[in-house]
Write a protein that holds these residues in place. Sequence first.
Motif, PDB file in Angstrom:
ATOM      1  N   PRO A  91     -18.431  -0.879  14.515  1.00 11.01           N
ATOM      2  CA  PRO A  91     -18.306  -1.083  13.069  1.00 11.01           C
ATOM      3  C   PRO A  91     -17.679   0.102  12.335  1.00 11.01           C
ATOM      4  O   PRO A  91     -17.114  -0.077  11.261  1.00 11.01           O
ATOM      5  CB  PRO A  91     -19.749  -1.301  12.604  1.00 11.01           C
ATOM      6  N   ALA A  92     -17.725   1.290  12.922  1.00 13.57           N
ATOM      7  CA  ALA A  92     -17.123   2.457  12.282  1.00 13.57           C
ATOM      8  C   ALA A  92     -15.591   2.367  12.283  1.00 13.57           C
ATOM      9  O   ALA A  92     -14.933   2.996  11.470  1.00 13.57           O
ATOM     10  CB  ALA A  92     -17.567   3.732  13.006  1.00 13.57           C
ATOM     11  N   ARG A  93     -15.027   1.572  13.185  1.00 14.01           N
ATOM     12  CA  ARG A  93     -13.567   1.446  13.278  1.00 14.01           C
ATOM     13  C   ARG A  93     -13.014   0.331  12.403  1.00 14.01           C
ATOM     14  O   ARG A  93     -11.808   0.208  12.225  1.00 14.01           O
ATOM     15  CB  ARG A  93     -13.158   1.210  14.727  1.00 14.01           C
ATOM     16  N   GLY A  94     -13.876  -0.538  11.905  1.00 15.76           N
ATOM     17  CA  GLY A  94     -13.412  -1.639  11.066  1.00 15.76           C
ATOM     18  C   GLY A  94     -14.485  -2.708  10.935  1.00 15.76           C
ATOM     19  O   GLY A  94     -15.476  -2.704  11.661  1.00 15.76           O
ATOM     20  N   SER A  95     -14.244  -3.627  10.033  1.00 21.61           N
ATOM     21  CA  SER A  95     -15.217  -4.689   9.772  1.00 21.61           C
ATOM     22  C   SER A  95     -15.173  -5.744  10.885  1.00 21.61           C
ATOM     23  O   SER A  95     -14.167  -5.857  11.599  1.00 21.61           O
ATOM     24  CB  SER A  95     -14.903  -5.357   8.430  1.00 21.61           C
ATOM     25  N   PRO A  96     -16.231  -6.535  11.008  1.00 20.49           N
ATOM     26  CA  PRO A  96     -16.191  -7.643  11.970  1.00 20.49           C
ATOM     27  C   PRO A  96     -15.030  -8.593  11.690  1.00 20.49           C
ATOM     28  O   PRO A  96     -14.414  -9.115  12.601  1.00 20.49           O
ATOM     29  CB  PRO A  96     -17.536  -8.349  11.761  1.00 20.49           C
ATOM     30  N   ARG A  97     -14.719  -8.784  10.426  1.00 22.84           N
ATOM     31  CA  ARG A  97     -13.634  -9.677  10.033  1.00 22.84           C
ATOM     32  C   ARG A  97     -12.290  -9.191  10.577  1.00 22.84           C
ATOM     33  O   ARG A  97     -11.531  -9.960  11.171  1.00 22.84           O
ATOM     34  CB  ARG A  97     -13.611  -9.768   8.515  1.00 22.84           C
ATOM     35  N   LEU A 133     -12.199  -9.614  14.343  1.00 21.45           N
ATOM     36  CA  LEU A 133     -11.960 -10.998  14.753  1.00 21.45           C
ATOM     37  C   LEU A 133     -10.501 -11.410  14.535  1.00 21.45           C
ATOM     38  O   LEU A 133      -9.924 -12.108  15.368  1.00 21.45           O
ATOM     39  CB  LEU A 133     -12.886 -11.955  14.001  1.00 21.45           C
ATOM     40  N   TYR A 134      -9.893 -10.982  13.429  1.00 23.31           N
ATOM     41  CA  TYR A 134      -8.488 -11.315  13.208  1.00 23.31           C
ATOM     42  C   TYR A 134      -7.597 -10.644  14.248  1.00 23.31           C
ATOM     43  O   TYR A 134      -6.583 -11.212  14.663  1.00 23.31           O
ATOM     44  CB  TYR A 134      -8.026 -10.954  11.793  1.00 23.31           C
ATOM     45  N   GLY A 135      -7.959  -9.444  14.676  1.00 26.73           N
ATOM     46  CA  GLY A 135      -7.207  -8.801  15.754  1.00 26.73           C
ATOM     47  C   GLY A 135      -7.273  -9.623  17.028  1.00 26.73           C
ATOM     48  O   GLY A 135      -6.269  -9.832  17.717  1.00 26.73           O
ATOM     49  N   ILE A 136      -8.461 -10.132  17.346  1.00 25.98           N
ATOM     50  CA  ILE A 136      -8.625 -10.983  18.530  1.00 25.98           C
ATOM     51  C   ILE A 136      -7.861 -12.285  18.349  1.00 25.98           C
ATOM     52  O   ILE A 136      -7.155 -12.735  19.262  1.00 25.98           O
ATOM     53  CB  ILE A 136     -10.120 -11.253  18.809  1.00 25.98           C
ATOM     54  N   LEU A 180      -7.799  -9.786   3.481  1.00 27.22           N
ATOM     55  CA  LEU A 180      -8.368  -8.564   4.042  1.00 27.22           C
ATOM     56  C   LEU A 180      -8.010  -7.384   3.154  1.00 27.22           C
ATOM     57  O   LEU A 180      -6.937  -7.357   2.535  1.00 27.22           O
ATOM     58  CB  LEU A 180      -7.826  -8.302   5.449  1.00 27.22           C
ATOM     59  N   GLU A 181      -8.895  -6.407   3.092  1.00 26.74           N
ATOM     60  CA  GLU A 181      -8.566  -5.145   2.447  1.00 26.74           C
ATOM     61  C   GLU A 181      -7.468  -4.493   3.278  1.00 26.74           C
ATOM     62  O   GLU A 181      -7.352  -4.747   4.471  1.00 26.74           O
ATOM     63  CB  GLU A 181      -9.802  -4.246   2.384  1.00 26.74           C
ATOM     64  N   ARG A 182      -6.705  -3.609   2.660  1.00 20.98           N
ATOM     65  CA  ARG A 182      -5.603  -2.972   3.386  1.00 20.98           C
ATOM     66  C   ARG A 182      -6.107  -2.225   4.619  1.00 20.98           C
ATOM     67  O   ARG A 182      -5.473  -2.260   5.670  1.00 20.98           O
ATOM     68  CB  ARG A 182      -4.820  -2.039   2.474  1.00 20.98           C
ATOM     69  N   LYS A 183      -7.237  -1.562   4.492  1.00 22.01           N
ATOM     70  CA  LYS A 183      -7.801  -0.818   5.624  1.00 22.01           C
ATOM     71  C   LYS A 183      -8.146  -1.772   6.776  1.00 22.01           C
ATOM     72  O   LYS A 183      -7.892  -1.490   7.941  1.00 22.01           O
ATOM     73  CB  LYS A 183      -9.038  -0.043   5.173  1.00 22.01           C
ATOM     74  N   GLU A 184      -8.731  -2.938   6.432  1.00 22.30           N
ATOM     75  CA  GLU A 184      -9.087  -3.935   7.448  1.00 22.30           C
ATOM     76  C   GLU A 184      -7.838  -4.506   8.112  1.00 22.30           C
ATOM     77  O   GLU A 184      -7.794  -4.674   9.330  1.00 22.30           O
ATOM     78  CB  GLU A 184      -9.876  -5.087   6.817  1.00 22.30           C
ATOM     79  N   LEU A 218      -4.080  -4.895  12.731  1.00 24.39           N
ATOM     80  CA  LEU A 218      -2.715  -4.770  13.235  1.00 24.39           C
ATOM     81  C   LEU A 218      -2.530  -3.551  14.133  1.00 24.39           C
ATOM     82  O   LEU A 218      -1.490  -3.406  14.777  1.00 24.39           O
ATOM     83  CB  LEU A 218      -1.723  -4.700  12.068  1.00 24.39           C
ATOM     84  N   GLY A 219      -3.518  -2.676  14.139  1.00 24.47           N
ATOM     85  CA  GLY A 219      -3.426  -1.477  14.968  1.00 24.47           C
ATOM     86  C   GLY A 219      -2.448  -0.442  14.425  1.00 24.47           C
ATOM     87  O   GLY A 219      -1.793   0.257  15.189  1.00 24.47           O
ATOM     88  N   ILE A 220      -2.339  -0.365  13.084  1.00 25.84           N
ATOM     89  CA  ILE A 220      -1.439   0.605  12.449  1.00 25.84           C
ATOM     90  C   ILE A 220      -2.213   1.378  11.388  1.00 25.84           C
ATOM     91  O   ILE A 220      -3.339   1.017  11.037  1.00 25.84           O
ATOM     92  CB  ILE A 220      -0.208  -0.089  11.814  1.00 25.84           C
ATOM     93  N   SER A 221      -1.601   2.421  10.856  1.00 25.01           N
ATOM     94  CA  SER A 221      -2.240   3.203   9.794  1.00 25.01           C
ATOM     95  C   SER A 221      -2.157   2.439   8.467  1.00 25.01           C
ATOM     96  O   SER A 221      -1.309   1.557   8.286  1.00 25.01           O
ATOM     97  CB  SER A 221      -1.561   4.562   9.650  1.00 25.01           C
ATOM     98  N   THR A 222      -3.025   2.826   7.535  1.00 25.65           N
ATOM     99  CA  THR A 222      -3.006   2.205   6.210  1.00 25.65           C
ATOM    100  C   THR A 222      -1.682   2.486   5.510  1.00 25.65           C
ATOM    101  O   THR A 222      -1.139   1.619   4.821  1.00 25.65           O
ATOM    102  CB  THR A 222      -4.191   2.720   5.368  1.00 25.65           C
TER     103      THR A 222
END
Length: 178
Positions: free
Chosen positions: A58-64, A67-70, A142-146, A151-155
């Motif tokens: 959870p420290a790396r991102g939200s569950p949402r 899941l979108y990454g998956i 999604l928030e930009r951070k999420e 997407l595996g990129i920086s904000t």
Amino acid sequence: MQRRRTSGLAAEFEQIYRAHVQDVTAYFARRTADPQTVADLTADTFVQAITSFTTFDPARGSPRSWLYGIARRVFAQHCERFSRGQDVAARLAGRRELDIDEAAELVVRIDAERKGRALFDGLAALTPADREAVELVDIVGLERKEAAAALGISTGALRIRLFRARGKLRKSVGENDG
């Protein structure tokens, strides 16, 4: 990464599933009008999610966003299989046909995403990376951070993609004054 107790993992995953299954289903309904494919891709996403849930941080991102990454990877794999024509007979042989109520429910969901599919048609001029950035932020919400995490990129890289993509989209639809 903080370790979660095994006894609470099932309940935690169930909570995440219930909170996001509709969003994941809508994600696939915007990409295909076939109810069986939407159901299969949604199921595949949650199978991959549950098998990798112990590595979710959870420290790396939200569950949402996780899941979108998956879901993105599941859809990419689906497209690759489809384009190669591999595994078709095996998938059909092991495919559980939807009953009438399940198919009807998915048809309603797919119909609800019709505008989303039409928007995707309008986004065809964008690069795949720009399209995904716009979808995750502007359509999914999604928030930009999420979105950056999914997407595996920086904000910062996401902000640049969004700026570029939105400009191209405004230009392609003739809304240059907004």
